[in-house]
Design a protein around this motif. Structure first.
Motif, PDB file in Angstrom:
ATOM      1  N   VAL A   1      56.221 -34.225 -18.976  1.00 62.01           N
ATOM      2  CA  VAL A   1      55.887 -34.423 -17.562  1.00 62.01           C
ATOM      3  C   VAL A   1      55.965 -33.132 -16.758  1.00 62.01           C
ATOM      4  O   VAL A   1      55.630 -33.127 -15.563  1.00 62.01           O
ATOM      5  CB  VAL A   1      56.815 -35.487 -16.922  1.00 62.01           C
ATOM      6  N   THR A   2      56.418 -32.045 -17.368  1.00 57.13           N
ATOM      7  CA  THR A   2      56.531 -30.780 -16.635  1.00 57.13           C
ATOM      8  C   THR A   2      55.528 -29.730 -17.077  1.00 57.13           C
ATOM      9  O   THR A   2      55.305 -28.746 -16.370  1.00 57.13           O
ATOM     10  CB  THR A   2      57.956 -30.197 -16.788  1.00 57.13           C
ATOM     11  N   SER A   3      54.922 -29.911 -18.251  1.00 66.01           N
ATOM     12  CA  SER A   3      53.904 -28.974 -18.723  1.00 66.01           C
ATOM     13  C   SER A   3      52.614 -29.196 -17.945  1.00 66.01           C
ATOM     14  O   SER A   3      52.448 -30.227 -17.276  1.00 66.01           O
ATOM     15  CB  SER A   3      53.657 -29.178 -20.214  1.00 66.01           C
ATOM     16  N   PRO A   4      51.670 -28.247 -17.989  1.00 67.40           N
ATOM     17  CA  PRO A   4      50.383 -28.452 -17.301  1.00 67.40           C
ATOM     18  C   PRO A   4      49.671 -29.735 -17.716  1.00 67.40           C
ATOM     19  O   PRO A   4      49.122 -30.451 -16.871  1.00 67.40           O
ATOM     20  CB  PRO A   4      49.590 -27.206 -17.688  1.00 67.40           C
ATOM     21  N   VAL A   5      49.686 -30.044 -19.019  1.00 70.40           N
ATOM     22  CA  VAL A   5      49.059 -31.287 -19.481  1.00 70.40           C
ATOM     23  C   VAL A   5      49.828 -32.493 -18.957  1.00 70.40           C
ATOM     24  O   VAL A   5      49.224 -33.492 -18.542  1.00 70.40           O
ATOM     25  CB  VAL A   5      48.992 -31.316 -21.022  1.00 70.40           C
ATOM     26  N   GLY A   6      51.163 -32.406 -18.962  1.00 74.13           N
ATOM     27  CA  GLY A   6      51.969 -33.500 -18.440  1.00 74.13           C
ATOM     28  C   GLY A   6      51.730 -33.747 -16.963  1.00 74.13           C
ATOM     29  O   GLY A   6      51.644 -34.901 -16.518  1.00 74.13           O
ATOM     30  N   ILE A   7      51.621 -32.682 -16.191  1.00 70.61           N
ATOM     31  CA  ILE A   7      51.335 -32.824 -14.765  1.00 70.61           C
ATOM     32  C   ILE A   7      49.958 -33.452 -14.551  1.00 70.61           C
ATOM     33  O   ILE A   7      49.777 -34.304 -13.678  1.00 70.61           O
ATOM     34  CB  ILE A   7      51.427 -31.457 -14.065  1.00 70.61           C
ATOM     35  N   ALA A   8      48.981 -33.036 -15.362  1.00 72.23           N
ATOM     36  CA  ALA A   8      47.643 -33.629 -15.266  1.00 72.23           C
ATOM     37  C   ALA A   8      47.692 -35.122 -15.544  1.00 72.23           C
ATOM     38  O   ALA A   8      47.035 -35.916 -14.853  1.00 72.23           O
ATOM     39  CB  ALA A   8      46.702 -32.934 -16.249  1.00 72.23           C
ATOM     40  N   ARG A   9      48.497 -35.524 -16.515  1.00 72.33           N
ATOM     41  CA  ARG A   9      48.603 -36.953 -16.831  1.00 72.33           C
ATOM     42  C   ARG A   9      49.309 -37.730 -15.728  1.00 72.33           C
ATOM     43  O   ARG A   9      48.942 -38.881 -15.439  1.00 72.33           O
ATOM     44  CB  ARG A   9      49.327 -37.130 -18.163  1.00 72.33           C
ATOM     45  N   LEU A  10      50.313 -37.127 -15.107  1.00 75.48           N
ATOM     46  CA  LEU A  10      50.963 -37.790 -13.979  1.00 75.48           C
ATOM     47  C   LEU A  10      49.976 -37.978 -12.823  1.00 75.48           C
ATOM     48  O   LEU A  10      49.978 -39.026 -12.156  1.00 75.48           O
ATOM     49  CB  LEU A  10      52.168 -36.972 -13.514  1.00 75.48           C
ATOM     50  N   LEU A  11      49.130 -36.972 -12.594  1.00 77.11           N
ATOM     51  CA  LEU A  11      48.108 -37.103 -11.551  1.00 77.11           C
ATOM     52  C   LEU A  11      47.083 -38.168 -11.926  1.00 77.11           C
ATOM     53  O   LEU A  11      46.602 -38.909 -11.055  1.00 77.11           O
ATOM     54  CB  LEU A  11      47.425 -35.751 -11.335  1.00 77.11           C
ATOM     55  N   GLN A  12      46.745 -38.250 -13.213  1.00 74.96           N
ATOM     56  CA  GLN A  12      45.825 -39.303 -13.663  1.00 74.96           C
ATOM     57  C   GLN A  12      46.397 -40.682 -13.359  1.00 74.96           C
ATOM     58  O   GLN A  12      45.691 -41.568 -12.855  1.00 74.96           O
ATOM     59  CB  GLN A  12      45.585 -39.169 -15.165  1.00 74.96           C
ATOM     60  N   MET A  13      47.670 -40.862 -13.664  1.00 76.06           N
ATOM     61  CA  MET A  13      48.327 -42.139 -13.402  1.00 76.06           C
ATOM     62  C   MET A  13      48.343 -42.442 -11.905  1.00 76.06           C
ATOM     63  O   MET A  13      48.048 -43.575 -11.484  1.00 76.06           O
ATOM     64  CB  MET A  13      49.745 -42.104 -13.962  1.00 76.06           C
ATOM     65  N   THR A  14      48.642 -41.434 -11.099  1.00 72.62           N
ATOM     66  CA  THR A  14      48.712 -41.624  -9.650  1.00 72.62           C
ATOM     67  C   THR A  14      47.340 -41.944  -9.059  1.00 72.62           C
ATOM     68  O   THR A  14      47.187 -42.904  -8.299  1.00 72.62           O
ATOM     69  CB  THR A  14      49.294 -40.368  -8.985  1.00 72.62           C
ATOM     70  N   PHE A  15      46.347 -41.130  -9.394  1.00 74.55           N
ATOM     71  CA  PHE A  15      45.008 -41.336  -8.840  1.00 74.55           C
ATOM     72  C   PHE A  15      44.391 -42.640  -9.341  1.00 74.55           C
ATOM     73  O   PHE A  15      43.693 -43.328  -8.593  1.00 74.55           O
ATOM     74  CB  PHE A  15      44.106 -40.156  -9.194  1.00 74.55           C
ATOM     75  N   GLY A  16      44.633 -42.970 -10.606  1.00 75.72           N
ATOM     76  CA  GLY A  16      44.080 -44.211 -11.151  1.00 75.72           C
ATOM     77  C   GLY A  16      44.661 -45.429 -10.467  1.00 75.72           C
ATOM     78  O   GLY A  16      43.931 -46.349 -10.078  1.00 75.72           O
ATOM     79  N   CYS A  17      45.985 -45.437 -10.299  1.00 70.34           N
ATOM     80  CA  CYS A  17      46.636 -46.557  -9.626  1.00 70.34           C
ATOM     81  C   CYS A  17      46.171 -46.666  -8.175  1.00 70.34           C
ATOM     82  O   CYS A  17      45.918 -47.766  -7.668  1.00 70.34           O
ATOM     83  CB  CYS A  17      48.150 -46.382  -9.694  1.00 70.34           C
ATOM     84  N   THR A  18      46.046 -45.533  -7.508  1.00 65.30           N
ATOM     85  CA  THR A  18      45.590 -45.533  -6.114  1.00 65.30           C
ATOM     86  C   THR A  18      44.177 -46.064  -5.992  1.00 65.30           C
ATOM     87  O   THR A  18      43.869 -46.859  -5.086  1.00 65.30           O
ATOM     88  CB  THR A  18      45.655 -44.109  -5.537  1.00 65.30           C
ATOM     89  N   THR A  19      43.310 -45.674  -6.925  1.00 58.51           N
ATOM     90  CA  THR A  19      41.906 -46.083  -6.853  1.00 58.51           C
ATOM     91  C   THR A  19      41.749 -47.588  -6.983  1.00 58.51           C
ATOM     92  O   THR A  19      41.140 -48.240  -6.124  1.00 58.51           O
ATOM     93  CB  THR A  19      41.088 -45.380  -7.953  1.00 58.51           C
ATOM     94  N   PHE A  20      42.296 -48.162  -8.058  1.00 56.41           N
ATOM     95  CA  PHE A  20      42.071 -49.603  -8.221  1.00 56.41           C
ATOM     96  C   PHE A  20      42.894 -50.428  -7.232  1.00 56.41           C
ATOM     97  O   PHE A  20      42.525 -51.563  -6.914  1.00 56.41           O
ATOM     98  CB  PHE A  20      42.287 -50.063  -9.668  1.00 56.41           C
ATOM     99  N   SER A  21      43.971 -49.858  -6.686  1.00 58.10           N
ATOM    100  CA  SER A  21      44.724 -50.567  -5.650  1.00 58.10           C
ATOM    101  C   SER A  21      43.927 -50.648  -4.358  1.00 58.10           C
ATOM    102  O   SER A  21      43.907 -51.686  -3.680  1.00 58.10           O
ATOM    103  CB  SER A  21      46.062 -49.872  -5.406  1.00 58.10           C
TER     104      SER A  21
END
Length: 301
Positions: A14-34
């Protein structure tokens, strides 16, 4: 007592660049369908597809983050590197499709007749859908194979192209079932057989790579993939010639869109979409063949 088992949690997930990208994916995805589910709304097959994309990608991303953060992926009998690379590419394609479809069919500048609040929610959902595509594309960029690097097959250009080829084939199949009249001639049926055969084999290649079972095969997997790719280029070349002739030549079809053809369901439109994406997939297979000469397969990463 002092633990000798090492850290149980992988903070780099969750702290590497790929991990941060995945956290943003989770955040943006949840926000979109919500936003869509709460007030934006969706309908028909297009809206259902968009909601499926956002919820599906969100669920798999949560699964990936959880497995990497807790080291649970080491207990799975799959090639984790191939799985995450394949999913990132698939999610990129699906999210960009949804990011185009949703605003195209559901967003309007005026408030009538849906109301200003619904319009604002739909615009916000469209913005987050675009951001979701960006962060999935960022993961593909971050995890792709670098020159000279030994990595998972699905992280190479050839592996990523396999996902795109299968996705383009799905678009072709969607146009085929939309009253494309492909059954009129044996030649166009041959084109459908080409699309189906190449799609099935490509999916099988991806499946063997993701499951990490390529080393168990009795034949050299990497050489077979290159031979198949060469065959797919030849097959798609035949379809790229045959389909336009039997659909747009005046002897067999219509070189121009019929004037009385319905706007929403016209065989000529479906035939044009198939022709365009036939050439797209032909180009993808040619690129795949070129890149496959320079890669090294690693099935266990």
């Amino acid at each position: 007592m002092e633990s000798t088992g090492g850290p149980y949690l992988n903070t780099a997930a969750v702290t590497s660049p790929v991990g941060i990208a995945r956290l943003l994916q989770m955040t943006f995805g949840c926000t979109t369908f919500s936003l869509v589910a709460h007030q934006g709304g969706f309908s028909a097959a297009y809206g259902t597809f968009c909601m499926f994309v956002w919820t599906f990608c969100f669920a798999i991303t949560v699964f990936i983050i959880t497995c990497e953060f807790t080291h649970l992926h080491s207990c799975l009998t799959i090639s984790w590197g191939n799985f995450t690379a394949a999913f990132a590419m698939l999610a990129t394609l699906m999210s960009v499709t949804a990011a185009v479809i949703y605003p195209l069919y559901f967003v309007q500048l005026g408030c009538y007749p849906i109301g200003c609040e619904v319009r604002d929610f739909r615009i916000a959902a469209s913005v987050f859908a675009g951001l979701l595509f960006v962060v999935y594309a960022a993961e593909v960029f971050l995890t792709r194979a670098k020159p000279g690097q030994v990595t998972s097959y699905m992280a190479t250009v050839s592996g990523l192209l396999k996902i795109v080829q299968a996705f383009v084939a799905c678009i072709i199949f969607g146009a085929l079932v939309n009253d494309s009249q492909y059954s009129k001639y044996v030649a166009t049926q041959w084109c459908v057989a080409v699309y189906s055969f190449c799609f099935v084999v490509t999916v099988v290649v991806v499946a063997f790579s993701v499951t990490g079972k390529t080393a168990l095969l009795w034949f050299p997997f990497e050489r077979s993939v290159v031979v198949y790719t060469f065959g797919a280029v030849l097959l798609y070349m035949s379809a790229a010639v045959i389909w336009p002739v039997f659909c747009f030549d005046s002897k067999y079809g219509s070189p121009r869109r019929p004037g009385l053809c319905a706007k929403s369901k016209c065989p000529w439109d479906s035939q044009l979409v198939i022709a365009i994406f036939t050439y797209v997939n032909l180009l993808l297979y040619v690129m795949d063949l070129a890149y496959s000469q320079r890669i090294r397969f690693v099935s266990h990463l």
